[in-house]
Design an enzyme around this catalytic site. Structure first.
Site, PDB file in Angstrom:
ATOM      1  N   HIS A  83       0.834  -1.223   0.000  1.00  0.00           N
ATOM      2  CA  HIS A  83       0.000   0.000   0.000  1.00  0.00           C
ATOM      3  C   HIS A  83       0.863   1.265   0.000  1.00  0.00           C
ATOM      4  CE1 HIS A  83      -3.907  -2.054   0.860  1.00  0.00           C
ATOM      5  NE2 HIS A  83      -3.114  -2.947   1.412  1.00  0.00           N
ATOM      6  N   ASN A 156     -10.344  -2.729   2.477  1.00  0.00           N
ATOM      7  CA  ASN A 156     -10.035  -2.719   1.046  1.00  0.00           C
ATOM      8  C   ASN A 156     -11.311  -2.474   0.255  1.00  0.00           C
ATOM      9  OD1 ASN A 156      -7.276  -3.246   1.216  1.00  0.00           O
ATOM     10  ND2 ASN A 156      -7.502  -5.453   0.991  1.00  0.00           N
ATOM     11  N   HIS A 347      -3.805   1.100  12.052  1.00  0.00           N
ATOM     12  CA  HIS A 347      -3.610  -0.175  12.760  1.00  0.00           C
ATOM     13  C   HIS A 347      -4.972  -0.701  13.208  1.00  0.00           C
ATOM     14  CE1 HIS A 347      -2.339  -3.253  15.358  1.00  0.00           C
ATOM     15  NE2 HIS A 347      -2.108  -2.567  16.461  1.00  0.00           N
TER      16      HIS A 347
HETATM   17 FE1  HDE Z   1      -2.541  -4.799   5.421  1.00  0.00          FE
HETATM   18  N1  HDE Z   1      -0.697  -4.045   5.879  1.00  0.00           N
HETATM   19  N2  HDE Z   1      -1.892  -6.637   5.944  1.00  0.00           N
HETATM   20  N3  HDE Z   1      -4.269  -5.640   4.769  1.00  0.00           N
HETATM   21  N4  HDE Z   1      -3.151  -3.038   4.810  1.00  0.00           N
HETATM   22  C1  HDE Z   1      -0.326  -2.763   5.729  1.00  0.00           C
HETATM   23  O1  HDE Z   1       0.784  -1.468   7.339  1.00  0.00           O
HETATM   24  C2  HDE Z   1      -0.802  -6.901   6.675  1.00  0.00           C
HETATM   25  C3  HDE Z   1      -4.627  -6.950   4.825  1.00  0.00           C
HETATM   26  C4  HDE Z   1      -4.411  -2.704   4.395  1.00  0.00           C
HETATM   27  O2  HDE Z   1      -3.245   3.500   3.999  1.00  0.00           O
HETATM   28  C5  HDE Z   1       0.992  -2.466   6.364  1.00  0.00           C
HETATM   29  O3  HDE Z   1       1.062   0.764   7.626  1.00  0.00           O
HETATM   30  C6  HDE Z   1      -0.759  -8.301   7.008  1.00  0.00           C
HETATM   31  C7  HDE Z   1      -6.027  -7.120   4.588  1.00  0.00           C
HETATM   32  C8  HDE Z   1      -4.459  -1.303   4.035  1.00  0.00           C
HETATM   33  O4  HDE Z   1      -1.620   3.336   5.450  1.00  0.00           O
HETATM   34  C9  HDE Z   1       1.391  -3.800   7.005  1.00  0.00           C
HETATM   35  C10 HDE Z   1      -1.865  -8.864   6.423  1.00  0.00           C
HETATM   36  C11 HDE Z   1      -6.505  -5.868   4.386  1.00  0.00           C
HETATM   37  C12 HDE Z   1      -3.182  -0.821   4.266  1.00  0.00           C
HETATM   38  C13 HDE Z   1       0.229  -4.696   6.604  1.00  0.00           C
HETATM   39  C14 HDE Z   1      -2.568  -7.825   5.766  1.00  0.00           C
HETATM   40  C15 HDE Z   1      -5.400  -4.954   4.491  1.00  0.00           C
HETATM   41  C16 HDE Z   1      -2.394  -1.914   4.751  1.00  0.00           C
HETATM   42  C17 HDE Z   1       2.004  -1.829   5.457  1.00  0.00           C
HETATM   43  C18 HDE Z   1      -2.250 -10.317   6.423  1.00  0.00           C
HETATM   44  C19 HDE Z   1      -7.937  -5.454   4.062  1.00  0.00           C
HETATM   45  C20 HDE Z   1      -2.689   0.588   4.015  1.00  0.00           C
HETATM   46  C21 HDE Z   1       2.092  -0.375   5.831  1.00  0.00           C
HETATM   47  C22 HDE Z   1      -2.772 -10.763   7.616  1.00  0.00           C
HETATM   48  C23 HDE Z   1      -8.854  -5.713   5.137  1.00  0.00           C
HETATM   49  C24 HDE Z   1      -2.995   1.467   5.166  1.00  0.00           C
HETATM   50  C25 HDE Z   1       1.272  -0.255   7.009  1.00  0.00           C
HETATM   51  C26 HDE Z   1      -2.585   2.874   4.854  1.00  0.00           C
HETATM   52  C27 HDE Z   1      -1.059  -1.800   5.136  1.00  0.00           C
HETATM   53  C28 HDE Z   1       0.156  -5.974   7.008  1.00  0.00           C
HETATM   54  C29 HDE Z   1      -3.741  -8.062   5.026  1.00  0.00           C
HETATM   55  C30 HDE Z   1      -5.571  -3.540   4.305  1.00  0.00           C
HETATM   56  C31 HDE Z   1       2.714  -4.363   6.602  1.00  0.00           C
HETATM   57  C32 HDE Z   1       0.308  -8.995   7.808  1.00  0.00           C
HETATM   58  C33 HDE Z   1      -6.815  -8.438   4.617  1.00  0.00           C
HETATM   59  C34 HDE Z   1      -5.666  -0.543   3.512  1.00  0.00           C
HETATM   60  O5  HDE Z   1       1.451  -3.718   8.397  1.00  0.00           O
END
Ligand code: HDE
Length: 721
Positions: A83, A156, A347
């Site tokens: 993202h 999402n 978060h």
């Molecule tokens: Fe994320 N995801 N994600 N994700 N995600 C990040 O956090 C992660 C997942 C989503 O505009 C990271 O700040 C794991 C699902 C958005 O700043 C990180 C898993 C969904 C955003 C991370 C998922 C999301 C992130 C990277 C599997 C939809 C951007 C930078 C369990 C419900 C937020 C950050 C923004 C961002 C980890 C799966 C949505 C690495 C481990 C499912 C919208 O922490």
């Protein structure tokens, strides 16, 4: 512009209301002030380094130069690992009616309060500088600055996910990111490593259907849905819990662009979505979504054919309707992209009383990951002190020190219990708003295992495919043919055909035809996500037939089509244009909230046939049809002759036709239409309007723009062999 709303004069979503206090001596009111170093010394020369004589070497002593360049050298922080590319905006949220029956969260109970929000939309795979129009999931992360602390709904625009367990997240992301040897391709899933992983991971099939659909190429951030994805929990004041799925429903409907168009936009305006969000807020056409919830009583947990804890499943709206409980309006652009959009640290664990987690293993893993990633990205544990991350309520605890600490905590006590500081800050009882986790009974063995209730990987992929209109199905077939066509390894293509045949035999046959392959037998997909010592039987997909055959909400064809607000219409004109024919349509469109641009062979002004000056917004060189929703050609003998002779104008129209956009022309502009390729194929002319009655034409044109696209115009499909 109709429905134009007034911009709030005062920022409504400022985490701290006194900006100067946040900034201390680092002020943003530089107007008329003298320049200083970061230590406050006034700068006399910011243009030349200190040198030993006018042509001599620069001196190390130059503290002004060193401070400036050092700060510059450190301007970049690590981009988000996923993202990375995103755009944000401030706004407000208000609940329609108290939801106290299901949740005690104050911001969902109090109908008077406007809760400030900050939203960040993003793509997943690309780097910070990548195109907005990649085929990808869009992040839809909302922070509510509530009176009980920050609540982040990090969702999402697609309601399911690729994987069921967070431990697989690095795998799916490594697979989709550019390949590690040559860092190709940027912001694209159409390559071997992604499809290698997917073809060995049947649990991703439902998500793949969505990502290959037009949902992955939205027309605008303002025209996409949002989903919390996981099942969360609501808890009311009596401690009664229910399951909840969160939805965002855009008031402008859900619309997409065509894939060919998306690829062109990536070249013509890679900032297309970012610009669109910014411009619409600047113009006062504030984007709006309703917050929807699907509520499942705790006792109905096992009532479904799927597991509520499995993030590869939706709850179809036919089974549990979405109740619209409030509205979010984005009404203010950030002042500074880096300070706000880049530094916001979302978060899932930013939660308030009344909302709680479930045991979805994807959700549980995310609860660890987000803080961990912010520590690296924002450089230490004090990132909550950055203005955009501060809650609107005061923070009191015994946390101290660390990199870049801003707070100056007075007093001796930084521990509790204490007697020297009057035992402050004290813990809050539940009745005082203290967060108490839902008292869920857990009784089980410590095991690494995938629940058998998670092994149906295809029924909802099939439900999604079957729910699409014919043009949408064709787009999915084309997207898969494109993506797998870019894959070099034949075995990967074949494995994917095996997976697709589990969804729909016709779909697999169509894609196989495009790839010049046969659907392999046996068709049973391979699942390589199995523990070393496991019995494969315990992990392989099971065949489940969903009792629901179609779900209306899954097709964008069923979205609302009642507004042309903020749609962009191009008017192709040159000197000699009939100003009546131009203005009748322009004014009618603007009246309905649409935006109009006059495109001519050169910038400046054109002179109408009655010598009226008309300002030109863009030329055929500086813009392109893919940046508009519809095209109009007014009359006027000389204008029509010039446009008909302009190859780029004819290309503009041909391309708009190819992308199924509404096209209108004054009857006196037929010469222009005759120069297009589609004038010969007028049997597919739905959405092409020609008339000599400007007013009638305008209203027919407006109705056509509300439809967004005439996908039926696409050529009739082949019948698979
Ligand atoms: Fe994320 N995801 N994600 N994700 N995600 C990040 O956090 C992660 C997942 C989503 O505009 C990271 O700040 C794991 C699902 C958005 O700043 C990180 C898993 C969904 C955003 C991370 C998922 C999301 C992130 C990277 C599997 C939809 C951007 C930078 C369990 C419900 C937020 C950050 C923004 C961002 C980890 C799966 C949505 C690495 C481990 C499912 C919208 O922490």
């Amino acid at each position: 512009m109709a429905n134009k709303k007034t911009k709030p004069e005062k920022p409504t979503a400022e985490p701290s209301n006194k900006k100067s206090e946040q900034l201390g001596q680092f002020r943003d009111d530089a107007n008329g002030q003298l320049m200083t170093t970061n230590t406050g010394t006034k700068i006399n020369d910011d243009q030349n380094t200190l040198k030993a004589s006018d042509r001599g070497p620069s001196l190390l002593e130059d503290f002004i130069f060193r401070e400036k360049i050092t700060h510059f050298d450190h301007e970049r922080i690590p981009e988000r690992v996923v993202h990375a590319r995103g755009s944000g905006a401030h706004g407000v949220f208000k609940v329609y009616e108290s939801q106290s029956a299901v949740t005690k969260a104050l911001f969902l109970n109090d109908t008077e309060t406007e809760t400030p929000v900050f939203v960040r939309f993003s793509t997943v795979a690309g780097s910070r500088g990548s195109t907005d129009l990649a085929r990808d999931v869009r992040g839809f992360a909302v922070r509510f600055y509530t009176q009980e602390g920050n609540f982040d709904l990090v969702g999402n625009n697609i309601p399911v996910f690729f994987i069921q367990d967070a431990i697989k997240f690095p795998d799916v992301i490594h697979a989709v990111k550019p390949e590690p040897d040559n860092e190709i391709p940027q912001a694209a899933s159409a390559h071997d490593t992604f499809w290698d992983f997917i073809s060995l991971t049947p649990e991703s099939t439902h998500m793949i259907m969505w990502v290959m659909s037009d949902r992955a190429i939205p027309r605008s951030y303002r025209m996409m849905e949002g989903f919390g994805v996981h099942t969360f929990r609501f808890v009311n004041a009596d401690g009664v819990a229910s399951f909840v799925k969160f939805h965002w429903k855009p008031l402008l409907g859900v619309h997409s662009v065509a894939w060919d168009e998306a690829q062109n936009i990536s070249g013509k305006d890679p900032d297309f979505h970012r610009r669109d969000l910014w411009d619409s807020i600047e113009s006062g056409a504030f984007p709006e979504w309703e917050l929807g919830v699907q509520i499942v009583p705790q006792e109905d947990e096992f009532k479904f054919e799927f597991d509520l804890l499995d993030a590869t499943k939706i709850i179809p709206e036919e089974l549990v309707p979405v109740q619209r409980i409030g509205k979010m309006t984005l009404n203010r652009n950030p002042d500074n992209f880096f300070a706000e959009t880049e530094q916001i640290a979302f978060h899932l664990g930013h939660i308030v009383p009344g909302i709680d987690f479930t045991n979805d293993p994807l959700l549980q893993g995310r609860l660890f990951s987000y803080t961990d990633t912010q520590l690296l990205r924002l450089g230490g544990p004090n990132f909550q002190e950055i203005p955009i991350n501060r809650p609107v309520v005061p923070v009191y605890n015994n946390q101290r020190d660390g990199h870049m600490r801003q707070a100056i905590n007075a007093g001796k006590t930084s521990y509790g219990p204490n007697s020297l500081g009057g035992n402050s800050p004290a813990q809050a009882k539940a009745t005082e708003g203290g967060y108490v986790s839902y008292n869920e009974r857990i009784d089980g063995r410590k095991i690494r295992v995938r629940s058998k209730s998670f092994l149906d990987h295809f029924s909802q992929a099939r439900l999604f495919f079957n729910s699409q209109s014919d043009p949408e199905k064709n787009h999915i077939i084309d997207a898969l043919s494109f993506e797998l066509g870019k894959v070099k390894t034949i075995a990967i293509r074949e494995r994917m055909l095996g997976i697709l045949s589990m969804v729909d035999k016709g779909l697999a046959a169509e894609v196989a035809y495009a790839l010049g392959l046969h659907v392999p037998t046996p068709e049973t997909p391979i699942n390589k996500n199995i523990p070393a010592d496991a019995d494969p039987g315990d992990y392989e997909s099971v065949q489940v037939e969903s009792s629901l055959k179609k779900s209306e909400a899954l097709s964008m064809a069923n979205t609302i089509k009642d507004s042309i607000q903020t749609r962009k219409v191009a008017i192709l004109a040159a000197d000699g244009v009939d100003e009546k024919s131009l203005f009748a349509v322009k004014e009618a469109i603007e009246e309905e909230g649409g935006a109009v641009e006059v495109i001519a062979p050169r910038l400046g002004f054109i002179m109408s046939q009655n010598d009226e000056q008309i300002q030109v917004d863009d030329t055929f060189l500086t813009t392109a049809s893919v940046l508009f929703d519809a095209v109009y050609v007014p009359g006027g003998t000389n204008s029509v002759a010039s446009i008909a002779a302009e190859a780029n104008a004819i290309h503009f129209l041909n391309e708009a036709f190819k992308h199924c956009k509404p096209i209108a022309a004054d009857a006196n502009a037929m010469q222009v239409l005759e120069a297009t390729y589609f004038s010969k194929k007028m049997e597919n002319d739905e959405g092409v309007i020609v008339s000599d009655d400007a007013e009638g034409l305008a209203s027919e044109f407006i109705e056509a723009i509300k439809q967004h696209r005439f996908w039926e115009r696409e050529k009739p499909r082949r019948i698979p062999a």
